[in-house]
Write an enzyme that holds these catalytic residues in place. Sequence first.
Site, PDB file in Angstrom:
ATOM      1  N   GLU A   1      51.403  27.118  -1.884  1.00  0.00           N
ATOM      2  CA  GLU A   1      52.275  26.611  -0.816  1.00  0.00           C
ATOM      3  C   GLU A   1      51.980  27.334   0.496  1.00  0.00           C
ATOM      4  O   GLU A   1      52.907  27.728   1.213  1.00  0.00           O
ATOM      5  CB  GLU A   1      53.750  26.789  -1.186  1.00  0.00           C
ATOM      6  CG  GLU A   1      54.198  25.920  -2.338  1.00  0.00           C
ATOM      7  CD  GLU A   1      55.682  26.062  -2.656  1.00  0.00           C
ATOM      8  OE1 GLU A   1      56.260  27.118  -2.316  1.00  0.00           O
ATOM      9  OE2 GLU A   1      56.247  25.133  -3.239  1.00  0.00           O
TER      10      GLU A   1
ATOM     11  N   GLU B   1      54.656  21.053  -9.144  1.00  0.00           N
ATOM     12  CA  GLU B   1      55.851  21.808  -9.551  1.00  0.00           C
ATOM     13  C   GLU B   1      57.034  20.855  -9.491  1.00  0.00           C
ATOM     14  O   GLU B   1      57.625  20.662  -8.434  1.00  0.00           O
ATOM     15  CB  GLU B   1      56.133  22.999  -8.611  1.00  0.00           C
ATOM     16  CG  GLU B   1      55.128  24.116  -8.698  1.00  0.00           C
ATOM     17  CD  GLU B   1      55.518  25.358  -7.877  1.00  0.00           C
ATOM     18  OE1 GLU B   1      56.616  25.382  -7.267  1.00  0.00           O
ATOM     19  OE2 GLU B   1      54.713  26.303  -7.851  1.00  0.00           O
TER      20      GLU B   1
END
Length: 620
Positions: free
Chosen positions: A179, A256
Amino acid sequence: MRFSLLAAIAALIGNSTLVAANPSFGWNNDTFLLNGEPYRIIGGQMDAQRIPYQYWYDRLYKARTMGLNTIFTYIFWDQLEPTPGKWDFSGRNNIAEYLRLAQEVGLNVVLRAGPYVCGEHEWGGFPAWLNEVPGMVVRSNNAPFLDASRSYLQRLAAELKPLLVMNGGPILMAQIENEYGSYGSDHNYMAALRDMFQDYFGLPLYTNDGGGESYLLGGQIHGALAETDGDPATGFAARDKYVTDPTSLGPQLDGEYYITWLDLWASNSTYQTDVGSQSAIQSIQSDLKWTLDNNGSISFYMFHGGTNWGFQAGADWANALTPVTTSYDYGAPLDESGRTTDIYNALKETITAWAGSKNLPSLAAQAPPVKVAPIALNPTTSMFDALPKPVRAATPMNMEALGQSYGYTLYRHTVGSAVDGVLTPGDAPRDRVIVYVNEKRVGVIDNSYEYPSTVTLSLESNDVLDILVENQGRVNYGPRIPDQRKGIIGNVTVGGTVLSEWEMFPLGFDQPPSSSGKVDISDLAHSGPIFYSGTFDVDTVGDTFLELPGWIKGVVWVNGENLGRYWIVGPQQTLYLPGCYLQKTKNKITVLALEPSDMQGVVQGITTRNWGNNPDPDLS
Ligand SMILES: *[C@@H]1O[C@H](CO)[C@@H](O)[C@H](O)[C@H]1NC(C)=O
Ligand SMILES: *[C@@H]1O[C@H](CO)[C@@H](O)[C@H](O)[C@H]1NC(C)=O
Ligand SMILES: *[C@@H]1O[C@H](CO)[C@@H](O)[C@H](O)[C@H]1NC(C)=O
Ligand SMILES: *[C@@H]1O[C@H](CO)[C@@H](O)[C@H](O)[C@H]1NC(C)=O
């Protein structure tokens, strides 16, 4: 028996464990391809280092029987390279063994090696010693950082080489960073990491970012598939809209999918879970079905969360430090102790229905957790009587400069001339600071509160001031923190007067200190930290949950394993003690009580976990 069962599973799910002649993994415009055949990733996150290695096979087997075909695992660099150039691939760090077992049960692997992984782990997986490398700027195109990352990735790749898909192993692809678009947008940095992954692993690569424009534009890098996390419909649409580089386009993966969420110390919410909630579970099932019906792949975060052992939990930052609990249960399909939940059963149903497979074998009933009768613990050591040799300096040195990564550091100053006023323990409390005068506790300053309480002192000549600083977890997620050093940075002042000449005691407590033989418990309300010890037998060796009624804060060791922090504020009120760390007789337990109280003395093992919040006694 183990193998015939596995063959049966492989036949039912239709995933052969036979190795192709020239094994390969890749993708076309909308489909992953394993050995040239379409491959849908039905994955789940389960980090080797958060699970006792004795239970790896059990947890992996349960992933396979739920219907998963791929395991995603973070790698925590700090655990592998605790000091520069010294590697530890033993025990829970034996990643290669974990991945071999994954392959044995018929699971493929997606590698999430960072170097930065976030993951609610100490500093997102960075070793604390990075703080002491001159010129270091982490997560950036910075030579010292890239050098350290290169040496880590090179060493890890050497360890995992036989396990890469082209060598007949289960590792299909690797994620670059984690991320990164939530943190920055330096494409030179991401390109440098991409090149290292290409050089050392030679695997197909991807990035994983939040499903929004700035995240994707910051994190996407030429030559790596751009994927998203969170809500799959939002993420897939955002990827379609904002990523245009054809080398980053391909099949969609929700890297995720959040099953529930993490738990933070001193938060007012109790244990986050959807277990028992029909509607929440149906919504997870319908997101899974939507993803699969839309040609998407998915990884459940977490399939099994496990435990942040010892001092490994990280922290978030939002106006204050919010440390992560020891339990990383995450409300996952397999709970912290590896037991299946109703989420597990529901996902298994959806996956088998979608895959058209016959019912997967059901699992043998797991032995229930066991009770451990109350264990009487005796105070065996005062921390002040068990200090190592000090380091001396005019001004305080930070924890890392003392060669220490985790735990506590004690700073001691003997007062020259009388001084009074408010104490400032350096530039900021880092993190929970307990203050003693002549070995009597006089106050606590804690940066897990937006406005930490203050301590006012009135010191006489020859008074001994002790400042015990606890690292509660370096930040893994939050705004850019200029530096993540722990201990004391800068001067300690009282009423504005700088105190010079310090003795510093690094208290990493990999193991508790040996008994000092004498403990003064005459004034517990103002006592320094005390270690309590005992031994216990069990009727049946099995998992249990340790309950510490009345204990305020500290850590627990059983047979040399640090089970992690306990803290009365909650929401976690019991510590998971895996049966594999126990024997039938003469189990040794030591509890560090940072703030001993009259109520201390007993610990017991119960069969269900307790969750709940209590006020912080140091704020009252
Ligand atoms: C794949 O996508 C590219 C770019 O959108 C397009 O030009 C190409 O025709 C597609 N290939 C196939 C096989 O669909
Ligand atoms: C947390 O819970 C306690 C006890 O129920 C309550 O007194 C306190 O106000 C709550 N704090 C927040 C921030 O909600
Ligand atoms: C899924 O992929 C197939 C094969 O490429 C394609 O024909 C189909 O339109 C796709 N379906 C969706 C919902 O994107
Ligand atoms: C600490 O105090 C000393 C002595 O007063 C002073 O020279 C030094 O600049 C101070 N350091 C910081 C970081 O304020």
